[in-house]
Scaffold this active site. Sequence first.
Site, mmCIF file in Angstrom:
data_model
loop_
_atom_site.group_PDB
_atom_site.id
_atom_site.type_symbol
_atom_site.label_atom_id
_atom_site.label_comp_id
_atom_site.label_asym_id
_atom_site.label_seq_id
_atom_site.Cartn_x
_atom_site.Cartn_y
_atom_site.Cartn_z
ATOM 1 N N GLY A 30 0.838 -1.199 0.000
ATOM 2 C CA GLY A 30 0.000 0.000 0.000
ATOM 3 C C GLY A 30 0.868 1.243 0.000
ATOM 4 N N ARG B 75 -0.248 -1.393 -6.408
ATOM 5 C CA ARG B 75 -0.698 -1.751 -7.760
ATOM 6 C C ARG B 75 -0.445 -0.648 -8.776
ATOM 7 N NH1 ARG B 75 -6.715 -3.318 -6.294
ATOM 8 N NH2 ARG B 75 -6.325 -1.395 -5.165
ATOM 9 N N TYR C 218 -15.932 -4.012 7.307
ATOM 10 C CA TYR C 218 -14.652 -3.312 7.454
ATOM 11 C C TYR C 218 -14.144 -3.436 8.896
ATOM 12 C CZ TYR C 218 -11.002 0.133 7.747
ATOM 13 O OH TYR C 218 -9.788 0.732 7.981
ATOM 14 N N GLY D 12 -7.279 6.110 13.960
ATOM 15 C CA GLY D 12 -8.624 6.623 13.735
ATOM 16 C C GLY D 12 -8.588 7.506 12.487
ATOM 17 N N THR E 297 -6.616 10.368 3.801
ATOM 18 C CA THR E 297 -5.828 9.726 2.742
ATOM 19 C C THR E 297 -6.815 9.537 1.583
ATOM 20 O OG1 THR E 297 -6.478 7.534 3.532
ATOM 21 C CG2 THR E 297 -4.437 8.446 4.465
ATOM 22 N N GLU E 298 -6.556 8.574 0.708
ATOM 23 C CA GLU E 298 -7.554 8.258 -0.325
ATOM 24 C C GLU E 298 -8.611 7.276 0.210
ATOM 25 O OE1 GLU E 298 -5.515 7.071 -3.930
ATOM 26 O OE2 GLU E 298 -4.231 8.836 -3.821
HETATM 27 P P1 NDP Z 1 -5.311 4.786 0.824
HETATM 28 O O1 NDP Z 1 -6.497 4.448 -0.020
HETATM 29 O O2 NDP Z 1 -4.716 6.128 0.675
HETATM 30 O O3 NDP Z 1 -4.169 3.678 0.601
HETATM 31 C C1 NDP Z 1 -4.503 2.327 0.489
HETATM 32 C C2 NDP Z 1 -3.332 1.605 -0.124
HETATM 33 O O4 NDP Z 1 -3.641 0.204 -0.215
HETATM 34 C C3 NDP Z 1 -3.018 2.074 -1.526
HETATM 35 O O5 NDP Z 1 -1.623 2.239 -1.632
HETATM 36 C C4 NDP Z 1 -3.489 0.949 -2.404
HETATM 37 O O6 NDP Z 1 -2.626 0.865 -3.516
HETATM 38 C C5 NDP Z 1 -3.281 -0.256 -1.497
HETATM 39 N N1 NDP Z 1 -4.085 -1.404 -1.909
HETATM 40 C C6 NDP Z 1 -5.435 -1.543 -1.853
HETATM 41 N N2 NDP Z 1 -5.799 -2.731 -2.344
HETATM 42 C C7 NDP Z 1 -4.636 -3.361 -2.722
HETATM 43 C C8 NDP Z 1 -4.343 -4.618 -3.293
HETATM 44 N N3 NDP Z 1 -5.307 -5.496 -3.594
HETATM 45 N N4 NDP Z 1 -3.055 -4.929 -3.560
HETATM 46 C C9 NDP Z 1 -2.076 -4.052 -3.260
HETATM 47 N N5 NDP Z 1 -2.286 -2.862 -2.715
HETATM 48 C C10 NDP Z 1 -3.552 -2.518 -2.450
HETATM 49 O O7 NDP Z 1 -5.772 4.544 2.333
HETATM 50 P P2 NDP Z 1 -4.958 4.517 3.709
HETATM 51 O O8 NDP Z 1 -3.548 4.886 3.513
HETATM 52 O O9 NDP Z 1 -5.755 5.263 4.672
HETATM 53 O O10 NDP Z 1 -5.076 2.974 4.058
HETATM 54 C C11 NDP Z 1 -3.976 2.182 4.456
HETATM 55 C C12 NDP Z 1 -4.427 1.241 5.548
HETATM 56 O O11 NDP Z 1 -4.809 2.016 6.674
HETATM 57 C C13 NDP Z 1 -5.632 0.384 5.212
HETATM 58 O O12 NDP Z 1 -5.411 -0.912 5.707
HETATM 59 C C14 NDP Z 1 -6.773 1.064 5.951
HETATM 60 O O13 NDP Z 1 -7.803 0.180 6.264
HETATM 61 C C15 NDP Z 1 -6.042 1.529 7.179
HETATM 62 N N6 NDP Z 1 -6.653 2.581 7.973
HETATM 63 C C16 NDP Z 1 -6.962 3.783 7.429
HETATM 64 C C17 NDP Z 1 -7.517 4.773 8.208
HETATM 65 C C18 NDP Z 1 -7.949 6.078 7.650
HETATM 66 O O14 NDP Z 1 -8.766 6.770 8.295
HETATM 67 N N7 NDP Z 1 -7.441 6.492 6.489
HETATM 68 C C19 NDP Z 1 -7.687 4.576 9.653
HETATM 69 C C20 NDP Z 1 -7.366 3.256 10.110
HETATM 70 C C21 NDP Z 1 -6.835 2.321 9.304
HETATM 71 P P3 NDP Z 1 -3.020 0.559 -5.024
HETATM 72 O O15 NDP Z 1 -4.464 0.982 -5.205
HETATM 73 O O16 NDP Z 1 -2.049 1.328 -5.839
HETATM 74 O O17 NDP Z 1 -2.809 -0.889 -5.104
HETATM 75 C C1 8X3 Z 2 -10.509 3.904 9.331
HETATM 76 C C2 8X3 Z 2 -10.959 4.635 10.552
HETATM 77 O O1 8X3 Z 2 -13.019 5.381 11.830
HETATM 78 O O2 8X3 Z 2 -13.016 5.654 9.409
HETATM 79 O O3 8X3 Z 2 -10.150 2.623 9.667
HETATM 80 O O4 8X3 Z 2 -13.258 3.469 10.342
HETATM 81 S S1 8X3 Z 2 -12.635 4.773 10.522
#
Ligand code: NDP
Ligand code: 8X3
Length: 258
Positions: A16, A41, A156, A187, A191-192
């Site tokens: 990611g 990806r 989720y 929390g 991001t995206e």
């Molecule tokens: P983003 O969408 O910005 O990043 C997600 C990343 O995951 C991208 O780089 C994407 O890359 C990669 N990804 C998704 N599916 C695949 C796949 N099948 N194979 C390889 N790469 C994959 O979101 P975040 O940075 O916020 O998310 C990162 C992690 O943090 C996740 O696990 C999310 O659940 C977790 N999280 C996020 C929070 C938030 O509020 N943002 C809070 C808590 C947890 P690409 O599409 O190029 O493959």
């Molecule tokens: C992402 C944090 O609170 O949007 O895992 O589910 S929340």
Amino acid sequence: MTSMLDPKTLTLLVTGATSGIGAATARRFARAGARVIAVGRRAERLADLQAEFGARVHTAVLDTRDLAATERLVAELPAPFRDFNVVFANAGLAMGLEPAYAAKVEDWDTMVATNINGMLYTVRATLPAMIARGEGHVVLTGSIAGDYAYPGANVYGASKAFVKQFALNLLADVHGSGVRVTNIEPGLTETEFSVVRFHGDQGKADNVYAGATPMSGDDIAEQVLFACSQPRHVNITRIQAMAAQQGFGPLALKRRPA
Ligand code: NDP
Ligand code: 8X3
């Protein structure tokens, strides 16, 4: 007092790495002098990282849902990156915010395949080498959603509860091996994430953060580096962080009509 580990001794494999928390962590570690294997990806995003950091970064296009491709990637790492000692299995996503009775089953399948299976494949493909070397660190991305329920989080949140318990069980398995395990549980982080959750609807995604100061990918990257830089006798088991403006709702009570 024992000193923190020098990040120059770290070789991080991060999934990611094309966006958000993973991209920020790849950059934070590379800036601190670590070697970074950046996985995602979207090839063009990986090319940006490569251009920014040159030989310090190795990039690989990978869908983490593909176990065979993950194993191939690990087996074919070039020499300076082969001895990775931090694996950040971070790739993941939320899809949809509908209640369970209206959610799309395809969205559920994608979350389970990515947040659970993909995370497991990353760990399974990388852990044996770290166990054999007697040194390593597995970092997972959980979420506060793995602890606290909110409407629409159904699968989720459950997938992140899986991550939390897997981190603990992993710690039980690697106990005494020199491999550490940390679950990072953020929390609200801008991001995206929300654009993906709302299937590309930028307006809906912007509403999530309107009037708030969410955490950033950089905030979380700092926490990952903190956990990974601890002296080797310290294992940070979990880091849970929330945006300061975020809080809990009360328990709900649906009353009979008067
Ligand atoms: P983003 O969408 O910005 O990043 C997600 C990343 O995951 C991208 O780089 C994407 O890359 C990669 N990804 C998704 N599916 C695949 C796949 N099948 N194979 C390889 N790469 C994959 O979101 P975040 O940075 O916020 O998310 C990162 C992690 O943090 C996740 O696990 C999310 O659940 C977790 N999280 C996020 C929070 C938030 O509020 N943002 C809070 C808590 C947890 P690409 O599409 O190029 O493959
Ligand atoms: C992402 C944090 O609170 O949007 O895992 O589910 S929340």
